[in-house]
Structure formats: structure tokens, C-alpha cells
Write an enzyme that holds these catalytic residues in place. Structure first.
Site, PDB file in Angstrom:
ATOM      1  N   GLU A  39     -18.552  18.785   8.177  1.00 29.97           N
ATOM      2  CA  GLU A  39     -17.107  18.871   7.988  1.00 29.97           C
ATOM      3  C   GLU A  39     -16.702  18.541   6.340  1.00 29.97           C
ATOM      4  O   GLU A  39     -17.478  17.785   5.724  1.00 29.97           O
ATOM      5  CB  GLU A  39     -16.613  17.831   8.884  1.00 29.97           C
ATOM      6  CG  GLU A  39     -14.757  17.485   8.992  1.00 29.97           C
ATOM      7  CD  GLU A  39     -14.700  16.313   9.959  1.00 29.97           C
ATOM      8  OE1 GLU A  39     -15.545  15.549  10.365  1.00 29.97           O
ATOM      9  OE2 GLU A  39     -13.531  16.139  10.094  1.00 29.97           O
ATOM     10  N   LYS A 111      -8.747  21.647  13.175  1.00 26.18           N
ATOM     11  CA  LYS A 111      -9.249  20.609  13.875  1.00 26.18           C
ATOM     12  C   LYS A 111      -8.046  19.978  15.038  1.00 26.18           C
ATOM     13  O   LYS A 111      -6.907  19.844  14.301  1.00 26.18           O
ATOM     14  CB  LYS A 111      -9.791  19.273  12.985  1.00 26.18           C
ATOM     15  CG  LYS A 111     -10.314  18.277  13.835  1.00 26.18           C
ATOM     16  CD  LYS A 111     -11.062  17.197  12.869  1.00 26.18           C
ATOM     17  CE  LYS A 111     -11.541  16.112  13.636  1.00 26.18           C
ATOM     18  NZ  LYS A 111     -12.138  15.189  12.469  1.00 26.18           N
ATOM     19  N   CYS A 144     -16.058  17.844  14.527  1.00 25.52           N
ATOM     20  CA  CYS A 144     -16.496  16.351  14.744  1.00 25.52           C
ATOM     21  C   CYS A 144     -15.654  15.849  15.948  1.00 25.52           C
ATOM     22  O   CYS A 144     -16.211  15.881  17.058  1.00 25.52           O
ATOM     23  CB  CYS A 144     -16.031  15.744  13.315  1.00 25.52           C
ATOM     24  SG  CYS A 144     -16.977  14.224  13.088  1.00 25.52           S
TER      25      CYS A 144
HETATM   26  C1  ACM Z   1     -14.495  12.567  12.305  1.00 26.82           C
HETATM   27  O1  ACM Z   1     -13.615  13.365  13.250  1.00 26.82           O
HETATM   28  N1  ACM Z   1     -14.683  12.892  11.282  1.00 26.82           N
HETATM   29  C2  ACM Z   1     -15.071  11.157  12.784  1.00 26.82           C
END
Ligand code: ACM
Length: 264
Positions: A39, A111, A144
Site C-alpha cells: 500500500e 480504498k 489493507c
Molecule cells: C491499514 O489499513 N493501512 C492499516
């Protein structure tokens, strides 16, 4: 069969060029159909404000230096590279993932479930979970903390994804084991690429990332795992069609047996 892999490294905060150089060095001589980076691999993770992060972000159309470099590297590796990156859009920043081929950015995912202070930096993702074809396989993207919401992997699997590419900067425990369940309950492959190392802000905020990037099979087998710290590449040959069989027993198909009318 596809050669897929995880590429674990520790992005340097605020130094896109250094991150391009690190990835270029790691991928020298590597050939693979699908590689997954962490990420926010262009920018690093911890920023106090969106204004601090913005100079290290770029558009999702491949016109910026980071995705353009990955496109060149995808030409060298002979496949696709999925990366997390800070995306600059007209109305703000997104914590995004791009699937990049030699032809450019094929797919961008923003995201959905922002973690902790990401809510200060980024707009909530608006793309949703889709799958796309690559080298005879269907790929889906999540990032993530999306792992904490089983709907993420489920939606991708229902959309046909056979392989979930999952760029991460993990700080909480349990993701690497929870993803075994995500694979079992959806019968998909998952490539979780994490970073390692610690980032600290001037205001004292500090996060340590847990490494241990991994490739999992639809049966929840750990096909490869990187160490908790250090640069690492792990490549595995997989048959994406194994993800098409959703049977757990002769009479139980994980998708056909769902009872969505009772889930409302
Ligand atoms: C995250 O979502 N980078 C912990």
C-alpha cells in the site's frame, strides 16, 4: 498456470524517486505474470495533513512518475504489477491501488474502508469492488484494512475474482491469519503484500508495520511467506481455475448454498 508473487519492501516517506529505485532494484531479472507491491508504495504512510502528502501523490491515469515507472517495469517482468499509491484527484486524495501493465494503468481501486488517521488524509473510496481479466485469470483489488470487512473479499469473489491482490501497510495483528479465512470462505487466492519498518511523525505518532507478506491458496494453504522484516520477493506458480470450484463437500457449494434472502 500463472507465476504470481509478493514484493515486500519499506517505502521511504516522501521520496517517490527512492521508492522507484528500490522497486527497480528488487525486480531486476524477475519474470512474473502478476506481482503485488505494498500500500502507498509511492509516498510512504504517515502524514500529518493532506497538504503534506499531496506533493508525493499522482493521478490514477498513469501520467505521473510512479505509475509510469511501474508500467516500464511491467514490460520488463512480462506481466502485471499491482501497487498501492497515493492518488491525486480533482477533489482530493485517495488511498488507491492500480493494476499496471506495459500499456499503462488497467484498473484503479480506491480504498473503501479507511483506517484511523487515513480519514484525515483521504477521501473514502468510491470505486467499489470489481474484477478484471488478466492473462486468463480474473483479478480483484482490495487494500489493507479492507481485510477487516469480510464483504470486501466476498464482493470481489462474487464478482468473479479468482486472485485477490491486496497491497497493505499492516499494523494490527491477525490479518495474515484472517486472510486464510477470507480465502477459505470464498475459495480464492490472495496475495497480501505488506511493508515492514517503522514510520514516526514529528508529533510523536509512530507505526510499526508487520511484514510477513504472503500468497494463499483457495484451500487456505500458505504457498509463500516473506519474513516480518526485510526486502523479499516470493514467487509461486498457481492455477487460477482452482478458485472456480466452490464445493466444500459434494453437497455444499459455498456460493450456491448462500441464503441472501435471510441476510437482510
Ligand atoms: C491499514 O489499513 N493501512 C492499516
Amino acid at each position: 498456470m500463472l507465476t504470481v508473487g509478493t514484493v515486500q519492501f519499506a517505502p521511504v516517506r516522501g521520496d517517490v524517486e527512492a521508492n522507484i529505485a528500490a522497486i527497480t532494484q528488487l525486480l531486476a531479472g524477475v519474470r512474473a505474470d502478476l506481482l503485488v507491491l505494498p500500500e502507498l508504495a509511492n509516498s510512504g504512510y504517515l502524514y500529518a495533513t493532506p497538504e503534506d502528502l499531496a506533493p508525493h501523490s499522482e493521478p490514477g491515469d498513469g501520467s505521473g512518475p510512479f505509475l509510469a515507472a511501474l508500467s516500464r517495469l511491467a514490460g520488463q517482468t512480462g506481466g502485471m504489477i499491482v501497487t498501492g499509491f497515493a492518488e491525486r484527484a480533482a477533489h482530493g486524495l485517495y488511498n488507491s491501488a492500480a493494476a499496471v501493465s506495459a500499456a499503462g494503468a488497467v484498473q484503479v481501486y480506491r480504498k473503501t474502508h479507511l483506517f484511523l488517521d487515513e480519514k484525515t488524509l483521504f477521501l473514502p473510496g468510491d470505486t467499489g469492488f470489481r474484477s478484471f481479466e488478466h492473462a486468463g485469470a480474473r483479478i480483484g483489488l482490495m487494500i489493507c484494512f479492507d481485510w477487516y470487512f469480510p464483504e470486501s473479499a466476498r464482493t470481489l469473489a462474487l464478482a468473479g475474482a479468482q486472485i485477490i491482490a491486496h497491497p497493505s501497510n499492516l499494523v494490527l495483528p491477525h490479518c495474515q491469519t484472517a486472510m486464510v479465512t477470507r480465502c477459505l470462505e470464498n475459495r480464492v487466492f490472495a496475495i497480501t503484500t505488506n511493508r515492514y519498518g517503522t514510520e514516526t511523525l514529528a508529533d510523536g505518532r509512530s507505526l510499526t508495520f508487520t511484514g510477513a507478506s504472503q500468497v494463499l491458496s483457495p484451500r487456505g494453504e500458505r504457498l509463500a511467506q516473506a519474513p516480518v522484516s526485510g526486502d523479499a520477493i516470493a514467487l509461486v506458480a498457481v492455477d487460477p481455475a482452482l478458485a472456480d470450484d466452490k464445493h466444500v463437500t459434494a453437497r455444499n457449494d459455498l456460493f450456491a448454498d448462500r441464503r441472501p434472502a435471510l441476510y437482510a
